[in-house]
Design a protein around this motif. Sequence first.
Motif, PDB file in Angstrom:
ATOM      1  N   LEU A  22       0.874  -1.184   0.000  1.00 40.82           N
ATOM      2  CA  LEU A  22       0.000   0.000   0.000  1.00 40.82           C
ATOM      3  C   LEU A  22       0.900   1.220   0.000  1.00 40.82           C
ATOM      4  O   LEU A  22       2.126   1.079   0.006  1.00 40.82           O
ATOM      5  N   LYS A  23       0.308   2.406  -0.049  1.00 35.73           N
ATOM      6  CA  LYS A  23       1.149   3.595  -0.187  1.00 35.73           C
ATOM      7  C   LYS A  23       0.716   4.737   0.731  1.00 35.73           C
ATOM      8  O   LYS A  23      -0.476   4.870   1.040  1.00 35.73           O
ATOM      9  N   ALA A  24       1.703   5.562   1.104  1.00 37.00           N
ATOM     10  CA  ALA A  24       1.436   6.831   1.794  1.00 37.00           C
ATOM     11  C   ALA A  24       1.830   7.957   0.843  1.00 37.00           C
ATOM     12  O   ALA A  24       2.824   7.846   0.115  1.00 37.00           O
ATOM     13  N   PHE A  25       1.030   9.017   0.851  1.00 40.66           N
ATOM     14  CA  PHE A  25       1.214  10.132  -0.086  1.00 40.66           C
ATOM     15  C   PHE A  25       1.370  11.441   0.675  1.00 40.66           C
ATOM     16  O   PHE A  25       0.610  11.701   1.614  1.00 40.66           O
ATOM     17  N   ARG A  26       2.300  12.280   0.260  1.00 39.33           N
ATOM     18  CA  ARG A  26       2.389  13.650   0.788  1.00 39.33           C
ATOM     19  C   ARG A  26       1.432  14.492  -0.050  1.00 39.33           C
ATOM     20  O   ARG A  26       1.593  14.590  -1.265  1.00 39.33           O
ATOM     21  N   GLY A  27       0.430  15.058   0.606  1.00 37.38           N
ATOM     22  CA  GLY A  27      -0.628  15.742  -0.128  1.00 37.38           C
ATOM     23  C   GLY A  27      -0.335  17.200  -0.446  1.00 37.38           C
ATOM     24  O   GLY A  27       0.644  17.788   0.037  1.00 37.38           O
ATOM     25  N   SER A  28      -1.227  17.783  -1.237  1.00 31.92           N
ATOM     26  CA  SER A  28      -1.110  19.185  -1.637  1.00 31.92           C
ATOM     27  C   SER A  28      -1.191  20.104  -0.425  1.00 31.92           C
ATOM     28  O   SER A  28      -0.691  21.228  -0.440  1.00 31.92           O
ATOM     29  N   ASP A  29      -1.816  19.632   0.666  1.00 28.57           N
ATOM     30  CA  ASP A  29      -1.939  20.416   1.891  1.00 28.57           C
ATOM     31  C   ASP A  29      -0.837  20.069   2.890  1.00 28.57           C
ATOM     32  O   ASP A  29      -0.890  20.482   4.047  1.00 28.57           O
ATOM     33  N   GLY A  30       0.132  19.279   2.474  1.00 28.50           N
ATOM     34  CA  GLY A  30       1.255  18.915   3.355  1.00 28.50           C
ATOM     35  C   GLY A  30       0.979  17.689   4.220  1.00 28.50           C
ATOM     36  O   GLY A  30       1.887  17.131   4.817  1.00 28.50           O
ATOM     37  N   GLN A  31      -0.290  17.278   4.284  1.00 32.64           N
ATOM     38  CA  GLN A  31      -0.621  16.121   5.128  1.00 32.64           C
ATOM     39  C   GLN A  31      -0.250  14.800   4.461  1.00 32.64           C
ATOM     40  O   GLN A  31      -0.170  14.733   3.228  1.00 32.64           O
ATOM     41  N   VAL A  32      -0.049  13.789   5.309  1.00 35.96           N
ATOM     42  CA  VAL A  32       0.297  12.468   4.782  1.00 35.96           C
ATOM     43  C   VAL A  32      -0.945  11.577   4.823  1.00 35.96           C
ATOM     44  O   VAL A  32      -1.587  11.441   5.873  1.00 35.96           O
ATOM     45  N   ARG A  33      -1.276  11.001   3.691  1.00 35.32           N
ATOM     46  CA  ARG A  33      -2.453  10.141   3.582  1.00 35.32           C
ATOM     47  C   ARG A  33      -2.032   8.706   3.273  1.00 35.32           C
ATOM     48  O   ARG A  33      -1.281   8.476   2.324  1.00 35.32           O
ATOM     49  N   ILE A  34      -2.567   7.767   4.051  1.00 33.90           N
ATOM     50  CA  ILE A  34      -2.313   6.349   3.796  1.00 33.90           C
ATOM     51  C   ILE A  34      -3.599   5.796   3.190  1.00 33.90           C
ATOM     52  O   ILE A  34      -4.684   5.968   3.755  1.00 33.90           O
ATOM     53  N   PHE A  35      -3.470   5.135   2.032  1.00 33.91           N
ATOM     54  CA  PHE A  35      -4.664   4.745   1.273  1.00 33.91           C
ATOM     55  C   PHE A  35      -5.213   3.401   1.748  1.00 33.91           C
ATOM     56  O   PHE A  35      -4.584   2.367   1.588  1.00 33.91           O
ATOM     57  N   ARG A  36      -6.369   3.421   2.363  1.00 34.22           N
ATOM     58  CA  ARG A  36      -7.190   2.259   2.741  1.00 34.22           C
ATOM     59  C   ARG A  36      -6.433   1.130   3.463  1.00 34.22           C
ATOM     60  O   ARG A  36      -6.548  -0.052   3.075  1.00 34.22           O
ATOM     61  N   PRO A  37      -5.659   1.466   4.501  1.00 32.83           N
ATOM     62  CA  PRO A  37      -4.840   0.418   5.144  1.00 32.83           C
ATOM     63  C   PRO A  37      -5.668  -0.714   5.749  1.00 32.83           C
ATOM     64  O   PRO A  37      -5.210  -1.856   5.804  1.00 32.83           O
ATOM     65  N   GLU A  38      -6.886  -0.392   6.180  1.00 37.52           N
ATOM     66  CA  GLU A  38      -7.687  -1.463   6.819  1.00 37.52           C
ATOM     67  C   GLU A  38      -8.107  -2.529   5.795  1.00 37.52           C
ATOM     68  O   GLU A  38      -8.335  -3.683   6.160  1.00 37.52           O
ATOM     69  N   LYS A  39      -8.141  -2.167   4.522  1.00 38.20           N
ATOM     70  CA  LYS A  39      -8.434  -3.161   3.472  1.00 38.20           C
ATOM     71  C   LYS A  39      -7.258  -4.133   3.310  1.00 38.20           C
ATOM     72  O   LYS A  39      -7.444  -5.331   3.092  1.00 38.20           O
ATOM     73  N   ASN A  40      -6.040  -3.595   3.406  1.00 38.63           N
ATOM     74  CA  ASN A  40      -4.867  -4.482   3.323  1.00 38.63           C
ATOM     75  C   ASN A  40      -4.782  -5.377   4.559  1.00 38.63           C
ATOM     76  O   ASN A  40      -4.372  -6.533   4.471  1.00 38.63           O
ATOM     77  N   ALA A  41      -5.200  -4.818   5.702  1.00 41.86           N
ATOM     78  CA  ALA A  41      -5.197  -5.611   6.945  1.00 41.86           C
ATOM     79  C   ALA A  41      -6.140  -6.802   6.780  1.00 41.86           C
ATOM     80  O   ALA A  41      -5.799  -7.941   7.111  1.00 41.86           O
ATOM     81  N   GLU A  42      -7.303  -6.513   6.226  1.00 40.26           N
ATOM     82  CA  GLU A  42      -8.312  -7.558   6.005  1.00 40.26           C
ATOM     83  C   GLU A  42      -7.780  -8.645   5.066  1.00 40.26           C
ATOM     84  O   GLU A  42      -7.927  -9.834   5.309  1.00 40.26           O
TER      85      GLU A  42
END
Length: 335
Positions: free
Chosen positions: A58-78
């Motif tokens: 899965l991936k984490a992204f540095r956003g346009s607002d400076g925040q870090v977003r991790i994409f749907r980690p609970e789906k990978n957990a499942e």
Amino acid sequence: MALDWKNLGFQYLDTHCHIKYTSKHGQWDAGELVDAPYLNIHIAATALHYGQAAFEGLKAFRGSDGQVRIFRPEKNAERMRTTARRTFMAEVPTELFVSAIKKVVTANEESIPPYGTGGSLYIRPLLIGSGPKIGVEPSAEYSFIVLVNPVGAYYKGGLNPVNAMVVDGYDRAAPNGVGHVKVAGNYAASLEPATVAKQAGFPINLYLDAKEHRFIDEFGTSNFIALKDNTYITPVSDSILPSITNMSLMQIAEDFGMKVERRPIEIDELNSFEQIAACGTAVVVTPVHKIVTANKIYEVGDGTVTSQLQQLFDTVTGIQYGEIEDRHNWCELLD
Ligand code: PLP
Ligand code: COI
């Protein structure tokens, strides 16, 4: 860290640390961040001999607002729990999985590519049987590791179409086998056909159903999607990996008013599609132009990218980089 953020590609790079947890007799420990990228493992560990090994991506992204977003980690957990059950390994609870990811991403924040470079931080959770067994039995000890790696494009050139090959004589996954879970052995089995395809000039290979070789299953590291008449079509099969990217694109397609069909797709249907593509965490959305089999060449579309595929790509990446409203609450923000 002095990295060429815009030209990262998809290769191993050292970061500060990984995180490691151990489960003995069904109980996970508190985990620790470990600097050295090595693991001291028993020579009789079941992961090494009997393939008790599963991974996620899965991936984490540095956003346009400076925040870090991790994409749907609970789906990978499942999905990792499904893999753990099929390979008889200790399951990692979703809470532990997500908290491990947040801790290791935080500890490696400077390895997250800056916004605007097109890069992201690839997150690789790994679950292995780390205890010794010499008979074929499940391990009594498991290690759960999460490592991170800054990445760019998997195939060079962003939304540039690639050609794919169905390599004769190789199947990806047997009916009732392990194609629907992310066991390491699936990828060992893919190395030879992938190399045959690459040597013939095809960066990506497509697998057909193992029973009849009549239906499309998926690509080596990604799901298959097709577009036609305002419809998003993707195979339904028990031996393909349920892709979280595909799941998200299906929702986005519906949000745009497209029809979504999950159904068996015959290989000869390729001629009728307007556009086909590969989708997955690593490949994101990669258009595919030609598909070559032992006795046929299918050419889909004219080798350009349709506005519909472009829109799907722009929307999913826009959500990941914080440019587009995350209306389905897919992104987990780093505190
Ligand atoms: N299919 C296979 C065989 C894969 O290895 C991957 C990558 O994880 C995918 C599909 C895409 O899944 P996801 O979108 O969850 O990354
Ligand atoms: C992913 O997209 O995360 C994958 O697992 C594909 C590949 C790098 C193994």
